[in-house]
Design an enzyme around this catalytic site. Structure first.
Site, PDB file in Angstrom:
ATOM      1  N   CYS A 130      -8.987  57.976 -22.162  1.00  0.00           N
ATOM      2  CA  CYS A 130      -8.932  59.322 -21.589  1.00  0.00           C
ATOM      3  C   CYS A 130      -8.396  60.267 -22.657  1.00  0.00           C
ATOM      4  O   CYS A 130      -7.230  60.143 -23.060  1.00  0.00           O
ATOM      5  CB  CYS A 130      -8.049  59.328 -20.348  1.00  0.00           C
ATOM      6  N   CYS A 137      -3.235  73.825 -20.454  1.00  0.00           N
ATOM      7  CA  CYS A 137      -4.412  74.127 -19.644  1.00  0.00           C
ATOM      8  C   CYS A 137      -4.243  75.508 -19.020  1.00  0.00           C
ATOM      9  O   CYS A 137      -3.124  75.925 -18.720  1.00  0.00           O
ATOM     10  CB  CYS A 137      -4.575  73.070 -18.543  1.00  0.00           C
ATOM     11  N   CYS A 144      -1.845  69.178 -10.206  1.00  0.00           N
ATOM     12  CA  CYS A 144      -1.932  68.547 -11.525  1.00  0.00           C
ATOM     13  C   CYS A 144      -0.714  68.906 -12.367  1.00  0.00           C
ATOM     14  O   CYS A 144      -0.394  70.084 -12.539  1.00  0.00           O
ATOM     15  CB  CYS A 144      -3.217  69.012 -12.219  1.00  0.00           C
ATOM     16  N   CYS A 371      -3.842  59.719 -13.451  1.00  0.00           N
ATOM     17  CA  CYS A 371      -4.625  60.945 -13.358  1.00  0.00           C
ATOM     18  C   CYS A 371      -3.771  62.101 -12.842  1.00  0.00           C
ATOM     19  O   CYS A 371      -3.115  61.991 -11.812  1.00  0.00           O
ATOM     20  CB  CYS A 371      -5.806  60.706 -12.423  1.00  0.00           C
TER      21      CYS A 371
END
Length: 394
Positions: A130, A137, A144, A371
């Protein structure tokens, strides 16, 4: 074919090394045309440039060689010339953590002293890496952890493909001298652009890096073994199919605009209707190349039977599978993971409608490698649960 990694917790911190050599061009990340032009500019005769490009390409991306002196099919004088003008540099490993389940999380430093995280997930039949495309971001998806870190900058193509090379170094996954490709199992067999950042906000660098990863004389990964995950940058979706041609995953997570606006704020710019219209036109869409819808399971937010039935109606006509992701909690997270029974019920509704609905097994939770948990150490300033909830509109 899982990597030979310890199954107990392991943390390794590596001393910092010197940065880039002053005045030397890093060859990692250059396209074939870019590499050829650089060689010509350094004095390589034009008639030889294509051949030299091919030779260097194999040394760098197939064998993982970093020292020009070791490129034995080049003359000593030419190797000296290369060393004077160029370097072969990948991101620097600051620390490596190994989860109880074998997942590896790397904190790597790039130019400017910034840091990103990279995760390697070994499984029986594959090894998935990954990779990150940005430092931080801009999307601020409320579930997240990476989204709580502001964007610092885009990564270069060299810094993206360099993450693959760094992992292959650590796993000793290069083609050994005297052996051909295909003579040993590939530990890094799959790439997912699901790390830090939105790949389609850094399109050119991601495209060039993945072209290098897919090049048959280099890293040589099939395009079907590369998956790009986007939160829904609609104008770049068709371009992804045309110019990269990899598998596509959508960070979907909701079945109404009201909920998705909170979970994935980019939805306010390109809503569910616009996103699904773009997906129906995706150039690579077929029954054999389905779009993956990623759906994080949040207790009481998006996990009802009604949500499952709405999801089925929304994606009607799109060859797809739905990856259900139990929410991976992080400090200050404003959500809780749906119960196992609720997730199984949701998956059953989707499965009975004719769609694959695997429930992702969380990996690397003990090292914050699952994740949605990635966030570089230098940017890991904690926000309070109340602050995060307020930003999410909860």
């Amino acid at each position: 074919m899982a990597a030979s990694a310890p199954i107990t917790q392991d943390v390794l911190t590596i001393p910092r090394t010197e940065g880039a050599s002053v005045g030397k061009l890093n060859l990692v990340g250059l396209t074939r045309d870019g590499l050829r032009e650089a060689l010509i500019a350094a004095g390589t005769p034009e008639k030889q440039a294509k051949m030299r490009t091919g030779q260097l390409w194999q040394w760098i991306y197939q064998k993982g060689v970093r020292d020009f002196a070791d490129m034995t099919n080049l003359s000593k004088d030419y190797r000296t010339t290369l060393a004077e003008h160029f370097e072969i540099r990948v991101p620097e490993v600051v620390s490596r953590q190994i989860s109880e389940d074998g997942t590896r999380k790397y904190l790597v430093r790039i130019a400017g002293g910034h840091e990103v995280e990279v995760v390697y997930i070994p499984e029986e039949d594959r090894g998935t890496l990954c990779v990150s495309s940005q430092v931080g971001c801009t999307l601020t998806c409320s579930f997240c952890h990476t989204g709580t870190q502001k964007l610092v900058r885009n990564l270069t193509a060299g810094e993206i493909v360099g993450q693959i090379m760094m992992a292959r170094d650590d796993l000793e996954d290069w083609v050994p001298a005297g052996k051909g490709m295909g003579e040993q199992p590939r530990l890094v067999s799959n790439i997912v652009l699901m790390g830090m950042g939105e790949p389609l906000y850094n399109f050119d660098a991601v495209r060039d890096a993945m072209k290098i990863a897919m090049d048959g004389e280099g890293i040589s990964l099939s395009r079907r073994r590369i998956t790009l995950s986007t939160s829904g940058v609609v104008p770049e979706i068709a371009r992804t199919g045309d110019e990269i041609g990899c598998q596509l995953a959508i960070s979907f997570h909701a079945t109404t605009d009201e909920t998705r606006d909170k979970l994935v704020p980019i939805n306010k710019k390109w809503n569910i209707e616009k996103l699904l219209a773009a997906l129906r036109e995706y150039p690579k869409l077929s029954n054999s190349e389905r779009i993956t819808f990623e759906y994080v399971m949040l207790d009481g937010v998006n996990d009802s039977d009604e949500d499952a039935h709405r999801l089925i109606k929304l994606i009607a006509g799109i060859p797809a599978k739905i990856n259900l992701i139990p929410f991976n909690e992080w400090p200050g997270a404003p959500y809780k993971r749906s119960s196992n029974n609720r997730i199984r019920r949701f998956a059953d509704i989707i499965y009975k409608a004719g769609y694959a609905s695997p429930i992702r097994t969380p990996r690397g939770e003990d090292i914050m490698a699952a994740c949605g948990q990635l966030k570089s150490e230098t940017e890991r300033a904690r926000k309070t649960r109340a602050e995060i909830a307020k930003e999410a509109g909860l």
